[in-house]
Structures are given as structure tokens and as C-alpha cells.
Motif scaffolding. Structure first.
Motif, PDB file in Angstrom:
ATOM      1  N   ARG A 119       0.830  -1.195   0.000  1.00 27.65           N
ATOM      2  CA  ARG A 119       0.000   0.000   0.000  1.00 27.65           C
ATOM      3  C   ARG A 119       0.866   1.248   0.000  1.00 27.65           C
ATOM      4  NH1 ARG A 119      -3.337  -3.126   3.816  1.00 27.65           N
ATOM      5  NH2 ARG A 119      -5.272  -3.683   2.745  1.00 27.65           N
ATOM      6  N   THR A 120       0.436   2.235  -0.756  1.00 26.55           N
ATOM      7  CA  THR A 120       1.065   3.549  -0.754  1.00 26.55           C
ATOM      8  C   THR A 120       0.193   4.488   0.071  1.00 26.55           C
ATOM      9  OG1 THR A 120       2.009   3.193  -2.951  1.00 26.55           O
ATOM     10  CG2 THR A 120       1.857   5.468  -2.173  1.00 26.55           C
ATOM     11  N   ILE A 121       0.818   5.230   0.987  1.00 30.74           N
ATOM     12  CA  ILE A 121       0.079   6.157   1.845  1.00 30.74           C
ATOM     13  C   ILE A 121       0.512   7.581   1.523  1.00 30.74           C
ATOM     14  CG2 ILE A 121      -0.409   6.868   4.207  1.00 30.74           C
ATOM     15  CD1 ILE A 121       0.101   4.026   5.095  1.00 30.74           C
ATOM     16  N   ILE A 122      -0.473   8.436   1.260  1.00 31.05           N
ATOM     17  CA  ILE A 122      -0.240   9.854   0.982  1.00 31.05           C
ATOM     18  C   ILE A 122      -0.971  10.659   2.055  1.00 31.05           C
ATOM     19  CG2 ILE A 122      -0.571  11.750  -0.659  1.00 31.05           C
ATOM     20  CD1 ILE A 122      -0.654   9.609  -2.885  1.00 31.05           C
ATOM     21  N   VAL A 123      -0.296  11.635   2.634  1.00 33.30           N
ATOM     22  CA  VAL A 123      -0.911  12.504   3.636  1.00 33.30           C
ATOM     23  C   VAL A 123      -0.816  13.941   3.159  1.00 33.30           C
ATOM     24  CG1 VAL A 123      -0.816  13.347   6.012  1.00 33.30           C
ATOM     25  CG2 VAL A 123      -0.385  10.930   5.540  1.00 33.30           C
ATOM     26  N   VAL A 124      -1.949  14.646   3.225  1.00 34.40           N
ATOM     27  CA  VAL A 124      -2.010  16.059   2.872  1.00 34.40           C
ATOM     28  C   VAL A 124      -2.453  16.821   4.110  1.00 34.40           C
ATOM     29  CG1 VAL A 124      -2.967  17.795   1.322  1.00 34.40           C
ATOM     30  CG2 VAL A 124      -2.677  15.435   0.516  1.00 34.40           C
ATOM     31  N   ASP A 125      -1.629  17.761   4.556  1.00 30.36           N
ATOM     32  CA  ASP A 125      -1.959  18.511   5.769  1.00 30.36           C
ATOM     33  C   ASP A 125      -1.143  19.797   5.791  1.00 30.36           C
ATOM     34  OD1 ASP A 125      -3.060  19.153   8.265  1.00 30.36           O
ATOM     35  OD2 ASP A 125      -2.935  17.070   8.943  1.00 30.36           O
ATOM     36  N   VAL A 126      -1.546  20.717   6.665  1.00 21.96           N
ATOM     37  CA  VAL A 126      -0.834  21.995   6.760  1.00 21.96           C
ATOM     38  C   VAL A 126       0.385  21.908   7.670  1.00 21.96           C
ATOM     39  CG1 VAL A 126      -2.907  23.345   6.282  1.00 21.96           C
ATOM     40  CG2 VAL A 126      -2.321  22.784   8.647  1.00 21.96           C
ATOM     41  N   ARG A 127       0.505  20.807   8.420  1.00 19.42           N
ATOM     42  CA  ARG A 127       1.641  20.650   9.333  1.00 19.42           C
ATOM     43  C   ARG A 127       1.995  19.174   9.431  1.00 19.42           C
ATOM     44  NH1 ARG A 127      -2.807  21.834  12.309  1.00 19.42           N
ATOM     45  NH2 ARG A 127      -2.218  24.039  12.424  1.00 19.42           N
ATOM     46  N   ARG A 128       3.178  18.916   9.938  1.00 14.89           N
ATOM     47  CA  ARG A 128       3.588  17.540  10.168  1.00 14.89           C
ATOM     48  C   ARG A 128       2.889  16.995  11.414  1.00 14.89           C
ATOM     49  NH1 ARG A 128       7.565  15.507   7.154  1.00 14.89           N
ATOM     50  NH2 ARG A 128       8.712  16.958   5.813  1.00 14.89           N
ATOM     51  N   THR A 129       2.405  15.780  11.314  1.00 14.81           N
ATOM     52  CA  THR A 129       1.734  15.114  12.432  1.00 14.81           C
ATOM     53  C   THR A 129       2.297  13.709  12.559  1.00 14.81           C
ATOM     54  OG1 THR A 129      -0.029  14.173  11.047  1.00 14.81           O
ATOM     55  CG2 THR A 129      -0.389  16.403  11.927  1.00 14.81           C
ATOM     56  N   ASP A 130       1.811  12.987  13.562  1.00 19.97           N
ATOM     57  CA  ASP A 130       2.253  11.602  13.703  1.00 19.97           C
ATOM     58  C   ASP A 130       1.784  10.739  12.530  1.00 19.97           C
ATOM     59  OD1 ASP A 130       3.657  11.979  16.032  1.00 19.97           O
ATOM     60  OD2 ASP A 130       1.972  11.536  17.343  1.00 19.97           O
ATOM     61  N   THR A 131       0.686  11.114  11.886  1.00 22.52           N
ATOM     62  CA  THR A 131       0.242  10.370  10.711  1.00 22.52           C
ATOM     63  C   THR A 131       1.207  10.543   9.551  1.00 22.52           C
ATOM     64  OG1 THR A 131      -2.063  10.634  11.404  1.00 22.52           O
ATOM     65  CG2 THR A 131      -1.692  10.003   9.117  1.00 22.52           C
ATOM     66  N   THR A 132       1.805  11.728   9.431  1.00 20.87           N
ATOM     67  CA  THR A 132       2.737  11.951   8.312  1.00 20.87           C
ATOM     68  C   THR A 132       3.976  11.076   8.425  1.00 20.87           C
ATOM     69  OG1 THR A 132       3.913  13.775   9.420  1.00 20.87           O
ATOM     70  CG2 THR A 132       1.954  14.338   8.147  1.00 20.87           C
ATOM     71  N   LYS A 133       4.272  10.581   9.634  1.00 22.03           N
ATOM     72  CA  LYS A 133       5.463   9.747   9.809  1.00 22.03           C
ATOM     73  C   LYS A 133       5.348   8.420   9.071  1.00 22.03           C
ATOM     74  CE  LYS A 133       6.463  11.734  14.357  1.00 22.03           C
ATOM     75  NZ  LYS A 133       6.550  11.473  15.831  1.00 22.03           N
ATOM     76  N   MET A 134       4.125   7.965   8.823  1.00 19.83           N
ATOM     77  CA  MET A 134       3.957   6.696   8.117  1.00 19.83           C
ATOM     78  C   MET A 134       3.751   6.877   6.616  1.00 19.83           C
ATOM     79  SD  MET A 134       0.040   5.493   8.943  1.00 19.83           S
ATOM     80  CE  MET A 134       0.339   5.387  10.694  1.00 19.83           C
TER      81      MET A 134
END
Length: 436
Positions: free
Chosen positions: A179-194
Motif C-alpha cells: 500500500r502507498t500512503i499519501i498525507v495532505v496537511d498543513v503541518r507535520r503530524t504523527d500520521t505523516t510519519k507513516m
């Protein structure tokens, strides 16, 4: 001493509504939980702390203990005498409670609104315009090879969501490596680490980026070098990943719905999914916050045709978000009474709305003390759905679940449904007596 392990317990915290917990009960108390996240563990083991134990009613300016019958009669009087009451909450209780609440709202000529109005109301407005392509958690887990989280941090808000749908092995996916995971957000979070790809956009740049992705998916040239803080080359790379996947899913949170553009942001997201489905298989799903906010929408739509913000003051349902929604009503100072069920609007509503709410008689039904309870005229204790009483609910993917009680409630504490039915029966008596 008797010990029992209860399987397949439904967690009644977030919209992921996990239904595979194992709860150990001893002498009527929860002593252990397996299969849950840290939040569900705390809810299930500490549900008995800081509880209302008896109905309260304001006397001489202070909340004091009272009988259940007196509290019911006073609540019915408040709602019956009100010209334009609001009935708000419903997302942290059962579908059965919402159903009784809708009947009560019709009898008193009030507005039935739920917490969708402060989270995914823009989502539902966009779905009215565009429609949505979705599926169950099971199908996503078995088939998804691309997962996008937009404006959401599920590692904190929905802890088992990523585990079940992005990391866990499925029938056609061997787990994280497939699986490829893409995160879009205005700041880095713990979700962006994966994440395999993280797009850190400028605040309020969601609509701009979604439109750019739509252009890239359609093969149009991006004329600007940087869009919403993201390099055009990166946007095209992500668009290629979306088009090239076999089965993709876009999960989005209030970081999309409650920023500049609101339902137009979601319009753009749903339109992107529509464009992608001309090339591949792609789904979209809002990250619902409360465990039964989807159920509150479902019940409201069954009964009235509208999912939230339903005005029944004229004897038939009217729906006009921005006019018939609770925050707007409170800000205008239109309502003259309120019934709050399983919610705490005083702690999160805008100051103008909270100020007016504090000036009208409020009835609160909630297991625990809250800021809203402190300003209330009447406060009812209630059982905790999914722990002390059963009930129906809807997971964020639209799948209906049935929770059951795992421990008995404290003596004398009734469910939301029982309290609402008693208030409704008393309202009917007062209405009939007034008409004779």
C-alpha cells in the motif's frame, strides 16, 4: 467472584466504531480490554468516574438533586412553553434515542440538529451537489493499494483506523508493503510519519490543490510552478500515483471541511474522485468524529428527508443550513429553550452562540458533568451506550452495528431512550391538557 470475557464488543468512541474488542468483566465491572486502542481502553475501564448519579434541577440559582418525576415534568414544561426550542447533540448516543428525539422535536415545534453542523456539515452539502463513491471498511482493507489522508490525523483521532485499513493484511494486499500512503496537511503530524508522500500545503490552500490535481489527472498542463505550497512536479507525481493505482481511497477530515471554502473544498474532492473513476477505481470517505454521528444523519434523513439542521416549527420539515442550524439560531438569539443530549456545546461553540444558550432554559441528558450541564435548568444522568446499555449505530462507512450492554448501569440511572420517552409522554399530556 465471577469473571467473564465478552467478545465482539463495539467501541463507542470515534467514527471508526471498532466492533472486535474483547472485554473482561468481573463482578459487574470492566477490568480488562483486548483489541482496543488507548482511547477505548480508557473509556471502557473508566466509564464509571465523574458520573451524575441523580437528576438535578436548578433551585434558587443552584443545581440540586431532585426526583426523576419532577425533572421530567419540569423538562416537559420548558419544551412545551417554548416558542422555538432547539434539540441538539445525538451523535454520541444510539439511533433509537435520535428517533425519539425527532418525534419530540415535532411535538414541540423545534429544530433537530446534530453535531454534523460543526464538523462534516459541508461534506453533506457537497454530497447533495456531487454524490459520492464509497464502500465498506472490509472492501477497503481487502483491496486498497493507495490510501490518502487529507486534513486528518487518524493516529490520534481514530487510532485503529490506519492499522485496520492502511497497515493490516487484506485478501488481495499483503499489508503495508502493498500500500502507498499519501498525507495532505498543513503541518507535520504523527500520521505523516507513516506516509510515503507528504504534501504540506499552505493553510486554506485545499481547493487550489484539489483543482490542480484534477487538472493533472485529466492531463492538463499546470502553468504555475508552485500551487498551494506544493511544486507542480510533485502534484503531477501524486496524480500519476492516483491514476496508476488499482483501488484507491481518499479519507478526509475537518481540516478540509472547516477551512476556507468549506463545502466547495469537498465539492472539489468529490469531483476529483469522479475524474479518477474514469481511469481507475477510487473511493472517498469522510473521517467522522463521534461514533454515531453517521447514525444521527441516517435517522434524521429517514424521518424528515434531511440529515441535520431540520426545522419542524411549522409542522413540516424545513432544511436550510446556515439558517436552520443550531449555531446560527443561537447567534441570532432566536431560540428560547434547548435540549442537549450526549453533547457539550458550551465547551466548543462560538462565544456568541454560547452566550445566548446560557440565557435560555437548558435541559441536559449526559452521563457526566460538563460545562453545558453547569448552565442547565435540568440535568439527567444517563447510561453509557455500548457499556451499560445497548443500541444501534452507524460506522463512518455506513455499516449498521448493534452494541450491547456488558455491565449493568448504576441503580436508578436510565438510558437516553427511556428519559426521552418519558419527556415525550409528559409533553403529550401537557399539550392535550392545554387544548382542552
Amino acid at each position: 467472584m465471577t469473571k467473564q470475557v465478552v467478545p465482539d464488543v463495539v467501541c463507542t468512541f470515534c467514527g471508526a466504531t471498532c466492533d472486535d474488542l474483547q472485554v473482561t468483566v468481573e463482578d459487574g465491572k470492566v477490568i480488562g480490554v483486548r483489541g482496543g486502542c488507548a482511547i477505548s481502553l480508557r473509556k471502557l475501564t473508566e466509564y464509571g468516574r465523574d458520573r451524575h448519579r441523580t437528576p438535578l434541577m436548578k433551585k434558587n440559582g443552584e443545581l440540586q438533586g431532585t426526583s426523576y418525576e419532577e425533572a421530567i415534568h419540569r423538562s416537559a414544561e420548558i419544551l412545551t412553553n417554548a416558542r422555538y426550542p432547539i434539540l441538539y447533540g445525538w451523535s454520541s448516543t444510539s439511533c433509537e434515542a435520535s428517533r425519539v428525539g425527532l418525534e419530540l422535536a415535532e411535538w414541540v415545534g423545534g429544530v433537530m440538529d446534530n453535531t454534523t453542523t460543526v464538523c462534516h456539515g459541508p461534506t453533506l452539502l457537497a454530497v447533495h451537489d456531487i454524490g459520492e463513491v464509497s464502500a465498506s471498511f472490509g472492501e477497503i482493507r481487502e483491496r486498497a493499494d493507495l490510501v490518502v489522508y487529507w486534513g486528518s490525523n487518524p493516529v490520534h483521532s481514530h487510532p485503529h483506523h490506519t492499522l485496520r485499513l492502511a497497515l493490516e493484511k487484506g485478501r488481495f494486499r499483503s499489508g503495508r508493503k502493498d500500500r502507498t500512503i499519501i498525507v495532505v496537511d498543513v503541518r507535520r503530524t504523527d500520521t505523516t510519519k507513516m506516509a510515503d508522500h507528504f504534501l504540506q500545503i499552505t493553510p486554506n490552500g485545499d481547493y487550489e490543490l484539489l483543482c490542480a490535481l484534477r487538472m493533472a489527472v485529466r492531463g492538463d498542463e499546470l502553468e504555475q510552478g508552485v500551487i498551494a505550497g506544493i511544486q507542480a512536479e510533485k502534484i503531477e507525481e501524486v496524480a500519476d500515483l492516483m491514476v496508476g493505482c488499482e483501488f484507491g481511497i481518499l479519507f478526509f477530515g475537518v481540516g478540509l471541511t472547516m477551512t476556507l471554502g468549506k463545502h466547495r473544498n469537498v465539492d472539489a474532492a468529490l469531483s476529483l474522485i469522479r475524474d479518477l473513476n474514469s481511469r481507475t477505481k477510487f473511493l472517498v470517505m469522510p473521517m467522522r468524529g463521534w461514533y454515531n454521528v453517521a447514525g444521527a444523519n441516517q435517522v434524521s434523513a429517514w424521518v424528515t428527508g434531511y440529515p441535520y439542521g431540520v426545522d419542524l416549527s411549522l409542522g413540516y420539515p424545513r432544511y436550510n443550513p446556515g439558517d436552520t442550524t443550531v449555531i446560527d439560531i443561537l447567534t441570532r438569539g432566536d431560540c428560547d429553550a434547548a435540549l442537549v443530549v450526549a453533547s457539550d456545546p458550551v465547551s466548543n461553540f462560538p462565544v456568541e452562540a454560547t452566550r445566548h444558550l446560557a440565557q435560555v432554559p437548558v435541559i441536559t441528558i449526559d452521563p457526566r458533568p460538563s460545562a453545558t450541564a453547569l448552565i442547565s435548568e435540568v440535568v439527567f444522568p444517563s447510561t453509557v451506550v455500548g457499556i451499560e446499555t445497548g443500541g444501534s449505530m452507524y460506522r463512518m462507512d455506513g455499516v449498521a452495528l448493534r452494541a450491547r450492554a456488558v455491565v449493568p448501569p448504576p441503580p436508578g440511572i436510565r438510558s437516553d431512550v427511556a428519559t426521552l420517552r418519558d419527556i415525550l409522554a409528559e409533553v403529550k399530556k401537557l399539550k392535550v391538557a392545554a387544548s382542552n
